[in-house]
Scaffold this motif. Structure first.
Motif, PDB file in Angstrom:
ATOM      1  N   GLU A 129       8.915  -0.644  -0.066  1.00 41.32           N
ATOM      2  CA  GLU A 129       9.495  -1.946  -0.403  1.00 41.32           C
ATOM      3  C   GLU A 129       9.796  -2.041  -1.888  1.00 41.32           C
ATOM      4  O   GLU A 129      10.804  -2.608  -2.302  1.00 41.32           O
ATOM      5  CB  GLU A 129       8.580  -3.088   0.043  1.00 41.32           C
ATOM      6  CG  GLU A 129       8.595  -3.346   1.535  1.00 41.32           C
ATOM      7  CD  GLU A 129       7.750  -2.357   2.336  1.00 41.32           C
ATOM      8  OE1 GLU A 129       7.045  -1.497   1.726  1.00 41.32           O
ATOM      9  OE2 GLU A 129       7.795  -2.416   3.573  1.00 41.32           O
ATOM     10  N   ALA A 130       8.916  -1.489  -2.719  1.00 43.81           N
ATOM     11  CA  ALA A 130       9.133  -1.509  -4.168  1.00 43.81           C
ATOM     12  C   ALA A 130      10.409  -0.743  -4.528  1.00 43.81           C
ATOM     13  O   ALA A 130      11.219  -1.197  -5.345  1.00 43.81           O
ATOM     14  CB  ALA A 130       7.925  -0.927  -4.887  1.00 43.81           C
ATOM     15  N   ARG A 131      10.605   0.421  -3.899  1.00 45.26           N
ATOM     16  CA  ARG A 131      11.819   1.199  -4.133  1.00 45.26           C
ATOM     17  C   ARG A 131      13.050   0.472  -3.606  1.00 45.26           C
ATOM     18  O   ARG A 131      14.119   0.515  -4.217  1.00 45.26           O
ATOM     19  CB  ARG A 131      11.708   2.590  -3.502  1.00 45.26           C
ATOM     20  CG  ARG A 131      10.750   3.512  -4.244  1.00 45.26           C
ATOM     21  CD  ARG A 131      10.712   4.934  -3.681  1.00 45.26           C
ATOM     22  NE  ARG A 131      10.244   4.968  -2.290  1.00 45.26           N
ATOM     23  CZ  ARG A 131      10.991   5.225  -1.227  1.00 45.26           C
ATOM     24  NH1 ARG A 131      12.266   5.482  -1.353  1.00 45.26           N
ATOM     25  NH2 ARG A 131      10.469   5.223  -0.010  1.00 45.26           N
ATOM     26  N   LEU A 132      12.904  -0.213  -2.475  1.00 43.81           N
ATOM     27  CA  LEU A 132      14.019  -0.976  -1.914  1.00 43.81           C
ATOM     28  C   LEU A 132      14.463  -2.064  -2.884  1.00 43.81           C
ATOM     29  O   LEU A 132      15.657  -2.214  -3.159  1.00 43.81           O
ATOM     30  CB  LEU A 132      13.631  -1.603  -0.566  1.00 43.81           C
ATOM     31  CG  LEU A 132      14.654  -2.562   0.038  1.00 43.81           C
ATOM     32  CD1 LEU A 132      15.965  -1.843   0.353  1.00 43.81           C
ATOM     33  CD2 LEU A 132      14.074  -3.226   1.279  1.00 43.81           C
ATOM     34  N   VAL A 133      13.523  -2.830  -3.418  1.00 45.78           N
ATOM     35  CA  VAL A 133      13.859  -3.896  -4.367  1.00 45.78           C
ATOM     36  C   VAL A 133      14.573  -3.308  -5.580  1.00 45.78           C
ATOM     37  O   VAL A 133      15.590  -3.829  -6.032  1.00 45.78           O
ATOM     38  CB  VAL A 133      12.601  -4.691  -4.781  1.00 45.78           C
ATOM     39  CG1 VAL A 133      12.904  -5.642  -5.930  1.00 45.78           C
ATOM     40  CG2 VAL A 133      12.046  -5.459  -3.581  1.00 45.78           C
ATOM     41  N   ARG A 134      14.056  -2.205  -6.091  1.00 41.83           N
ATOM     42  CA  ARG A 134      14.676  -1.560  -7.256  1.00 41.83           C
ATOM     43  C   ARG A 134      16.104  -1.113  -6.918  1.00 41.83           C
ATOM     44  O   ARG A 134      17.036  -1.333  -7.691  1.00 41.83           O
ATOM     45  CB  ARG A 134      13.832  -0.375  -7.712  1.00 41.83           C
ATOM     46  CG  ARG A 134      14.415   0.336  -8.937  1.00 41.83           C
ATOM     47  CD  ARG A 134      13.560   1.488  -9.422  1.00 41.83           C
ATOM     48  NE  ARG A 134      13.353   2.439  -8.339  1.00 41.83           N
ATOM     49  CZ  ARG A 134      12.310   3.247  -8.252  1.00 41.83           C
ATOM     50  NH1 ARG A 134      11.357   3.225  -9.165  1.00 41.83           N
ATOM     51  NH2 ARG A 134      12.207   4.086  -7.238  1.00 41.83           N
ATOM     52  N   ALA A 135      16.285  -0.494  -5.752  1.00 39.83           N
ATOM     53  CA  ALA A 135      17.613  -0.016  -5.357  1.00 39.83           C
ATOM     54  C   ALA A 135      18.591  -1.178  -5.167  1.00 39.83           C
ATOM     55  O   ALA A 135      19.743  -1.094  -5.598  1.00 39.83           O
ATOM     56  CB  ALA A 135      17.518   0.817  -4.083  1.00 39.83           C
ATOM     57  N   LEU A 136      18.142  -2.252  -4.541  1.00 37.21           N
ATOM     58  CA  LEU A 136      19.023  -3.413  -4.353  1.00 37.21           C
ATOM     59  C   LEU A 136      19.453  -3.989  -5.697  1.00 37.21           C
ATOM     60  O   LEU A 136      20.615  -4.344  -5.899  1.00 37.21           O
ATOM     61  CB  LEU A 136      18.324  -4.475  -3.504  1.00 37.21           C
ATOM     62  CG  LEU A 136      18.159  -4.123  -2.031  1.00 37.21           C
ATOM     63  CD1 LEU A 136      17.137  -5.032  -1.370  1.00 37.21           C
ATOM     64  CD2 LEU A 136      19.501  -4.191  -1.310  1.00 37.21           C
ATOM     65  N   GLY A 165       0.791  -1.218   0.000  1.00 42.05           N
ATOM     66  CA  GLY A 165       0.000   0.000   0.000  1.00 42.05           C
ATOM     67  C   GLY A 165       0.827   1.274   0.000  1.00 42.05           C
ATOM     68  O   GLY A 165       0.311   2.370   0.199  1.00 42.05           O
ATOM     69  N   GLU A 166       2.119   1.150  -0.199  1.00 43.15           N
ATOM     70  CA  GLU A 166       3.041   2.286  -0.329  1.00 43.15           C
ATOM     71  C   GLU A 166       4.270   1.781  -1.059  1.00 43.15           C
ATOM     72  O   GLU A 166       4.406   0.592  -1.277  1.00 43.15           O
ATOM     73  CB  GLU A 166       3.361   2.897   1.044  1.00 43.15           C
ATOM     74  CG  GLU A 166       3.894   1.938   2.072  1.00 43.15           C
ATOM     75  CD  GLU A 166       5.403   1.809   2.041  1.00 43.15           C
ATOM     76  OE1 GLU A 166       6.088   2.694   1.517  1.00 43.15           O
ATOM     77  OE2 GLU A 166       5.911   0.806   2.526  1.00 43.15           O
ATOM     78  N   ASP A 167       5.152   2.696  -1.447  1.00 42.60           N
ATOM     79  CA  ASP A 167       6.222   2.289  -2.366  1.00 42.60           C
ATOM     80  C   ASP A 167       7.576   2.002  -1.726  1.00 42.60           C
ATOM     81  O   ASP A 167       8.544   1.757  -2.427  1.00 42.60           O
ATOM     82  CB  ASP A 167       6.374   3.326  -3.472  1.00 42.60           C
ATOM     83  CG  ASP A 167       6.972   4.642  -2.996  1.00 42.60           C
ATOM     84  OD1 ASP A 167       7.095   4.857  -1.772  1.00 42.60           O
ATOM     85  OD2 ASP A 167       7.303   5.470  -3.876  1.00 42.60           O
ATOM     86  N   GLU A 199      16.682   3.821   1.288  1.00 41.36           N
ATOM     87  CA  GLU A 199      15.265   3.756   0.936  1.00 41.36           C
ATOM     88  C   GLU A 199      14.343   3.796   2.143  1.00 41.36           C
ATOM     89  O   GLU A 199      13.138   3.635   2.025  1.00 41.36           O
ATOM     90  CB  GLU A 199      14.989   2.499   0.097  1.00 41.36           C
ATOM     91  CG  GLU A 199      15.652   2.532  -1.262  1.00 41.36           C
ATOM     92  CD  GLU A 199      15.221   3.715  -2.120  1.00 41.36           C
ATOM     93  OE1 GLU A 199      14.063   4.170  -2.011  1.00 41.36           O
ATOM     94  OE2 GLU A 199      16.072   4.214  -2.900  1.00 41.36           O
ATOM     95  N   GLY A 200      14.914   3.956   3.327  1.00 44.65           N
ATOM     96  CA  GLY A 200      14.107   4.099   4.527  1.00 44.65           C
ATOM     97  C   GLY A 200      13.529   2.793   5.045  1.00 44.65           C
ATOM     98  O   GLY A 200      12.572   2.804   5.803  1.00 44.65           O
ATOM     99  N   ALA A 201      14.092   1.673   4.656  1.00 44.66           N
ATOM    100  CA  ALA A 201      13.573   0.385   5.097  1.00 44.66           C
ATOM    101  C   ALA A 201      13.702   0.196   6.606  1.00 44.66           C
ATOM    102  O   ALA A 201      12.978  -0.592   7.192  1.00 44.66           O
ATOM    103  CB  ALA A 201      14.269  -0.761   4.368  1.00 44.66           C
ATOM    104  N   HIS A 202      14.611   0.921   7.215  1.00 46.97           N
ATOM    105  CA  HIS A 202      14.816   0.778   8.653  1.00 46.97           C
ATOM    106  C   HIS A 202      14.175   1.896   9.447  1.00 46.97           C
ATOM    107  O   HIS A 202      14.408   2.015  10.635  1.00 46.97           O
ATOM    108  CB  HIS A 202      16.299   0.699   8.988  1.00 46.97           C
ATOM    109  CG  HIS A 202      16.944  -0.529   8.441  1.00 46.97           C
ATOM    110  ND1 HIS A 202      18.255  -0.578   8.103  1.00 46.97           N
ATOM    111  CD2 HIS A 202      16.448  -1.751   8.156  1.00 46.97           C
ATOM    112  CE1 HIS A 202      18.563  -1.786   7.643  1.00 46.97           C
ATOM    113  NE2 HIS A 202      17.473  -2.498   7.662  1.00 46.97           N
TER     114      HIS A 202
END
Length: 178
Positions: free
Chosen positions: A30-37, A26-28, A173-176
């Motif tokens: 995790e999607a941005r994290l996958v792209r960055a990784l 419902g927000e981006d 990406e702010g995952a933490h």
């Protein structure tokens, strides 16, 4: 639901993987994290798996290299991050199948330890247990019960302790964050 299957991602899957992560969370973030990784090269292509149903990607799981660092050693490990399933296909075994196949693939590639930050009643069924109780610490604030570890081979956690170090994309990406 009729059957779905799991396979490694292919380049053509990248937009659909972004969309699945976006829809599932419902927000981006995790999607941005996958792209960055992926862009940083901090992932193993054979450990980015998709669930496919009727020629559509309905789920995704990613495992990335990390280390458990102490004053005496840097132990290689793998992080499960993230696991996503389209909302209309949740609670139908897709996520469990992705985790099981992902852990099998990790074992097959010779990995010994997997770390996850996740739901404390979901991941223990796959062999995860609370990491801080074993001396493995998160590098960010989180509740002990959500920071978990799974040994993929007997004895993998013997003598292992320290703080987990994630690839830079997790912080960028702010995952933490929270």
């Amino acid at each position: 639901m009729d059957s779905f299957f799991i396979r490694s991602e292919i380049p053509a899957d990248i937009p659909a993987i972004f969309a699945v992560n976006l829809q599932a969370f419902g927000e981006d973030g995790e999607a941005r994290l996958v792209r960055a990784l992926r862009n940083d090269g901090d992932y193993i292509p054979g450990l980015s798996l998709v669930a496919v149903y009727e020629n559509k990607i309905i789920g995704h799981i990613l495992f990335v290299p990390i280390t458990i660092e102490s004053d005496h050693a840097h132990v290689p490990a793998i992080a499960l991050a993230p696991l996503s399933v389209c909302q209309e296909h949740q609670c139908q075994g897709v996520g469990s199948s992705l985790v099981e196949e992902g852990l099998r693939a990790c074992r097959q590639l010779g990995h010994r330890i997997v770390i996850v930050v996740g739901h404390p009643t979901y991941y223990p069924r796959f062999g995860f247990t609370t990491a801080p109780a074993l001396g493995i610490k998160a590098p960010f604030p989180c509740k002990n019960e959500v920071f978990m570890v799974c040994p993929l081979v007997p004895g993998a956690l013997d003598g292992i302790h320290g703080t987990v170090r994630y690839p830079p994309a997790f912080d960028a990406e702010g995952a933490h964050a929270g």
